[in-house]
Each structure stands twice: as structure tokens, then as C-alpha cells.
Motif scaffolding. Sequence first.
Motif, PDB file in Angstrom:
ATOM      1  N   PRO A 239     -34.145  10.689   9.921  1.00 21.87           N
ATOM      2  CA  PRO A 239     -33.692  11.956   9.610  1.00 21.87           C
ATOM      3  C   PRO A 239     -33.353  11.482   8.072  1.00 21.87           C
ATOM      4  O   PRO A 239     -33.318  12.304   6.949  1.00 21.87           O
ATOM      5  CB  PRO A 239     -31.820  12.202  10.398  1.00 21.87           C
ATOM      6  CG  PRO A 239     -31.922  11.355  11.339  1.00 21.87           C
ATOM      7  CD  PRO A 239     -33.561   9.639  10.887  1.00 21.87           C
ATOM      8  N   GLU A 240     -32.854   9.976   7.678  1.00 26.52           N
ATOM      9  CA  GLU A 240     -32.591  10.231   6.158  1.00 26.52           C
ATOM     10  C   GLU A 240     -33.978  10.347   5.061  1.00 26.52           C
ATOM     11  O   GLU A 240     -33.725  10.425   4.543  1.00 26.52           O
ATOM     12  CB  GLU A 240     -32.552   8.395   5.570  1.00 26.52           C
ATOM     13  CG  GLU A 240     -30.950   8.113   6.308  1.00 26.52           C
ATOM     14  CD  GLU A 240     -30.856   7.907   7.589  1.00 26.52           C
ATOM     15  OE1 GLU A 240     -29.828   8.163   8.992  1.00 26.52           O
ATOM     16  OE2 GLU A 240     -31.741   7.196   8.787  1.00 26.52           O
ATOM     17  N   PHE A 241     -34.983   9.372   5.534  1.00 21.13           N
ATOM     18  CA  PHE A 241     -36.374   9.309   4.713  1.00 21.13           C
ATOM     19  C   PHE A 241     -36.469  11.066   4.959  1.00 21.13           C
ATOM     20  O   PHE A 241     -37.037  11.796   3.713  1.00 21.13           O
ATOM     21  CB  PHE A 241     -37.223   9.095   5.341  1.00 21.13           C
ATOM     22  CG  PHE A 241     -38.391   8.567   4.651  1.00 21.13           C
ATOM     23  CD1 PHE A 241     -38.506   7.435   3.646  1.00 21.13           C
ATOM     24  CD2 PHE A 241     -39.735   9.603   4.719  1.00 21.13           C
ATOM     25  CE1 PHE A 241     -39.616   7.800   2.544  1.00 21.13           C
ATOM     26  CE2 PHE A 241     -40.399   9.453   3.754  1.00 21.13           C
ATOM     27  CZ  PHE A 241     -40.432   8.413   2.855  1.00 21.13           C
ATOM     28  N   LEU A 242     -36.892  12.229   6.077  1.00 24.07           N
ATOM     29  CA  LEU A 242     -36.853  13.853   6.869  1.00 24.07           C
ATOM     30  C   LEU A 242     -36.269  14.548   5.136  1.00 24.07           C
ATOM     31  O   LEU A 242     -36.973  15.333   4.815  1.00 24.07           O
ATOM     32  CB  LEU A 242     -36.828  13.698   7.178  1.00 24.07           C
ATOM     33  CG  LEU A 242     -38.294  13.211   8.383  1.00 24.07           C
ATOM     34  CD1 LEU A 242     -37.695  13.876   9.978  1.00 24.07           C
ATOM     35  CD2 LEU A 242     -39.152  13.445   8.173  1.00 24.07           C
ATOM     36  N   ALA A 243     -34.925  13.778   4.876  1.00 30.52           N
ATOM     37  CA  ALA A 243     -34.375  14.702   4.146  1.00 30.52           C
ATOM     38  C   ALA A 243     -35.014  14.416   2.704  1.00 30.52           C
ATOM     39  O   ALA A 243     -34.668  15.226   1.709  1.00 30.52           O
ATOM     40  CB  ALA A 243     -32.418  13.789   4.316  1.00 30.52           C
ATOM     41  N   MET A 244     -35.212  13.566   2.734  1.00 34.19           N
ATOM     42  CA  MET A 244     -35.937  13.309   1.298  1.00 34.19           C
ATOM     43  C   MET A 244     -37.212  13.950   1.013  1.00 34.19           C
ATOM     44  O   MET A 244     -37.737  14.566   0.188  1.00 34.19           O
ATOM     45  CB  MET A 244     -36.053  11.808   0.909  1.00 34.19           C
ATOM     46  CG  MET A 244     -35.332  11.322   0.465  1.00 34.19           C
ATOM     47  SD  MET A 244     -35.709   9.681  -0.292  1.00 34.19           S
ATOM     48  CE  MET A 244     -36.631   9.153   0.841  1.00 34.19           C
TER      49      MET A 244
END
Length: 220
Positions: free
Chosen positions: A44-49
Motif C-alpha cells: 500500500p505504501e508503494f502504490l501510494a507513490m
Amino acid sequence: MVLKLYVPGTFVSGGATITMVLAEKGIPYEPIIVNLEKKETKTPEFLAMHPFGEVPVIDDDGFILYESRAICRYLAEKYADRGPTLLPNGLKAKAIFEQAASVESSNFAPAVWKVMNEGLVKPRRGLTVDQALLDEALAGLAEKLDVYEIILGKQRFIAGDEFSVVDIFHLSYAPKFAKRGGIDIMTRPERPNVTRWWNELITRPTWVKLEAEGYKATES
């Protein structure tokens, strides 16, 4: 805050071209290696970028940007006063630049990827190379390079007589299949202008150093 560059462990593709711009411009950065096998781009953290869950991505003091060509343009423009220009000035020069950039993304890159996939990716994965497909891919790339030969017979680089971001875009995959796959299509005697241009790119000091060192944190 030092610019953060999220890249895979292998020095190739968009991460390599972005790093080339960083090196040419002398821009400090911190490489953050993302493990693709562990699917770290799908958190989720990377997909936010990056909503597609891919690399590379940059975090420039909170400004997030993905897609390597967009990143290279952004860096070249933001740091226009550092190092070589890399982006042209003037309406007509910019139009020629964008024309060359479209040629790279629409013609060169797809043709190179077909060669790369059949001639290098398959062997690395232990798969059998389909020689007919590889020959077809090489013929397709040769057709594109025949046109490049004409263009480069009139100017030093792809977008004109000055080295630019468009030339850097071409370093994404081709050097790898040339070295590891033993495919010398970029330096054939029947295309002396392409050979001259290509040798100038791959022997550029910044590129030679990057290929030897890979991603390496730099300080301001």
C-alpha cells in the motif's frame, strides 16, 4: 532533503537512464533498492507513490514522480543551470526534441524490447530462444536503425547537434543485449553514422562509470 530514487537492484532500464541524468547534472541522490521478487512495489505504501506498482519513482522533497522519461525531463529542466543542457531552448528546437522523443518511444524502444526479450530475457530465465522470433525482432530493429542512419547522417545526435535527454533514453536496454547477448546490431559497418553515435553514447565517461558502479548514493 536529498532526492530519493526507487529502483530495482539491477542497473537497467528507466533507473539507469534517470541515474545518467543525475550523473550528468551532478545531482545528489539516494538510491532505494526495491525488491521486485518480494513484491515490494505492491505494498500500500508503494502504490501510494506509483499506482501501477512499478519502478522507478523519485521523491524530490515530497514531490513524487514516476515514469522514467517524465522524471528525466523534470530533472533536466529543474537543474538546467547544472552540467550539460540536455533540453533545448526555443520553440522549433523543442518541437524537434519532442519529435525525436516520440521516435524513441514509438519506434526504437518497442523494437529493442523484442530483441531484448527473445535474446536476453529468455536465456536468463532458462527458456529456449526461438531463433525465428529473434531474427524477426532483429530485422525489425534493423529497419528502425536504417532510418536512424539517415537522421544521424545530418546531425550528431538524435535531436540535433547537442547531446540531450533523448540520447539518454536510448541507453535503457540496448547496451545490455549488446554486451550480454552478444548482439552487435548497434554497431554494424553498413550503418556508420549509427555506429559513430552509439559509440559516443556508450563511451561517455558518466555512462562508463555508472555501468561499473551501478546505483551509488551521492552527497551534495
